[in-house]
Write an enzyme that holds these catalytic residues in place. Structure first.
Site, PDB file in Angstrom:
ATOM      1  N   ASP A  64       0.818  -1.212   0.000  1.00  0.00           N
ATOM      2  CA  ASP A  64       0.000   0.000   0.000  1.00  0.00           C
ATOM      3  C   ASP A  64       0.851   1.261   0.000  1.00  0.00           C
ATOM      4  O   ASP A  64       2.072   1.208   0.191  1.00  0.00           O
ATOM      5  CB  ASP A  64      -0.969  -0.008   1.199  1.00  0.00           C
ATOM      6  N   ASN A 133      -7.231  -2.595  14.350  1.00  0.00           N
ATOM      7  CA  ASN A 133      -8.661  -2.807  14.060  1.00  0.00           C
ATOM      8  C   ASN A 133      -8.872  -4.000  13.121  1.00  0.00           C
ATOM      9  O   ASN A 133      -9.963  -4.179  12.586  1.00  0.00           O
ATOM     10  CB  ASN A 133      -9.290  -1.541  13.458  1.00  0.00           C
ATOM     11  N   HIS A 135      -7.195  -4.610  10.250  1.00  0.00           N
ATOM     12  CA  HIS A 135      -6.941  -4.415   8.821  1.00  0.00           C
ATOM     13  C   HIS A 135      -5.645  -5.097   8.388  1.00  0.00           C
ATOM     14  O   HIS A 135      -4.733  -5.304   9.187  1.00  0.00           O
ATOM     15  CB  HIS A 135      -6.983  -2.938   8.412  1.00  0.00           C
ATOM     16  N   GLU A 140      -9.601  -1.690   5.352  1.00  0.00           N
ATOM     17  CA  GLU A 140     -10.255  -1.379   6.609  1.00  0.00           C
ATOM     18  C   GLU A 140     -11.502  -2.255   6.793  1.00  0.00           C
ATOM     19  O   GLU A 140     -11.988  -2.866   5.833  1.00  0.00           O
ATOM     20  CB  GLU A 140     -10.668   0.103   6.615  1.00  0.00           C
TER      21      GLU A 140
HETATM   22  C1  GLP Z   1      -0.430   0.383   8.524  1.00  0.00           C
HETATM   23  C2  GLP Z   1      -0.095  -0.463   7.314  1.00  0.00           C
HETATM   24  C3  GLP Z   1      -0.266  -1.942   7.593  1.00  0.00           C
HETATM   25  C4  GLP Z   1       0.423  -2.295   8.894  1.00  0.00           C
HETATM   26  C5  GLP Z   1      -0.205  -1.531  10.021  1.00  0.00           C
HETATM   27  C6  GLP Z   1       0.404  -1.854  11.384  1.00  0.00           C
HETATM   28  O1  GLP Z   1      -1.758   0.681   8.639  1.00  0.00           O
HETATM   29  N1  GLP Z   1      -0.870  -0.127   6.170  1.00  0.00           N
HETATM   30  O2  GLP Z   1       0.257  -2.686   6.510  1.00  0.00           O
HETATM   31  O3  GLP Z   1       0.301  -3.675   9.140  1.00  0.00           O
HETATM   32  O4  GLP Z   1      -0.013  -0.145   9.759  1.00  0.00           O
HETATM   33  O5  GLP Z   1       1.466  -1.007  11.633  1.00  0.00           O
HETATM   34  P1  GLP Z   1       2.423  -1.134  12.878  1.00  0.00           P
HETATM   35  O6  GLP Z   1       3.316  -2.294  12.581  1.00  0.00           O
HETATM   36  O7  GLP Z   1       3.175   0.160  12.910  1.00  0.00           O
HETATM   37  O8  GLP Z   1       1.583  -1.369  14.064  1.00  0.00           O
END
Ligand code: GLP
Length: 257
Positions: A64, A133, A135, A140
């Site tokens: 993404d 959440n 995702h 989402e």
């Molecule tokens: C973002 C990314 C996800 C990732 C998530 C968790 O939203 N788009 O791909 O898994 O954050 O991030 P973190 O590892 O900083 O908790």
């Protein structure tokens, strides 16, 4: 799903990196699906150390990117990947793919990106983190479980969660281009790494909850080759934790899945 519970973040991250390296050893030109976020930083640190300035032979597609951020923006995922992995392992830029956040037509960019993954032969190994959440990528809650790469509006929760990576005066983008859940499920193998107490509810729903768009990560229950790597803090709400630890003590991989 194969559920591997490790004593701490360091061991869970090291095993995730080891599995990626094992894939590359067996298949040097593998197509990797890559993820960002704080969780992945120790994984990329281990890959940098192991791979060095080879240069890298794999091809990668990131999950993404924020809409509106150019690849030079320090909070863009393109910049994250450049600084966390790509430069250090000398990955040729033609082999490193992310959706272009500053594309003039983001919807067309999403379509192009989906086609580029297919043209590369699909993803051999997809690395995933997990949103608090539920995702995956930026899919989402209420994302279609059959979705393809497209633009998604981020939830208030995700914007708030990710605000910690932005400066106090910077606005967190509200839109992203993300691989869809259907795109992710087309990967031949998936590794999901989640660590810390902040992920324990999402981890429990993903593994033991009913499949529902309300928790996009539950779609992974439909995939035949998913390995979930978690630390003890992220495992805290699992009802069948004893079972997972009996099958894979300390995160050890057994022939039984
Ligand atoms: C973002 C990314 C996800 C990732 C998530 C968790 O939203 N788009 O791909 O898994 O954050 O991030 P973190 O590892 O900083 O908790």
């Amino acid at each position: 799903m194969k559920i591997l519970i490790f004593p701490d973040v360091a061991t869970a991250s090291a095993e995730t990196a080891r599995r990626i390296l094992a894939t590359l050893a067996a298949q040097p030109c593998a197509v990797l699906g890559l993820a960002t976020g704080g969780t992945m930083k120790p994984v990329y640190e281990a890959l940098r150390t192991a791979l060095g300035q080879s240069p890298a032979t794999f091809t990668s597609f990131n999950l993404d990117e924020y809409v509106g951020l150019p690849s030079t923006h320090p909070q863009s995922y393109a910049y994250y990947m450049k600084t966390q992995l790509f430069d250090a392992v000398a990955l040729p830029s033609a082999q490193a793919h992310l959706p272009r956040g500053d594309a003039p037509d983001p919807a067309a960019e999403a379509t192009r990106y989906e086609a580029a993954i297919a043209a590369a032969g699909g993803i051999d190994l997809q690395l995933l983190g997990l949103g608090a959440n539920g995702h995956i990528g930026f899919n989402e809650p209420t994302s279609s479980l059959a979705s393809r790469t497209r633009i998604k509006t981020l939830t208030h929760k995700t914007v708030t969660d990710n605000a910690r990576y932005f400066g106090p005066d910077e606005v967190v983008p509200r839109l992203a281009i993300t691989m869809g859940i259907g795109t992710i499920l087309d990967s031949r193998a998936i590794l999901l790494l989640a660590t810390g107490a902040g992920k324990r509810d999402a981890v429990a729903r993903m593994i033991e909850g009913s499949i529902s768009a309300a928790c996009p990560a539950t779609a992974l229950q439909l995939h035949a080759n998913v390995t979930v790597l978690i630390d003890e803090a992220a495992a805290a709400n699992l009802k069948l934790r004893d079972y997972y630890e009996t099958v894979h003590p300390g995160g050890a991989d057994e022939i039984y899945t």
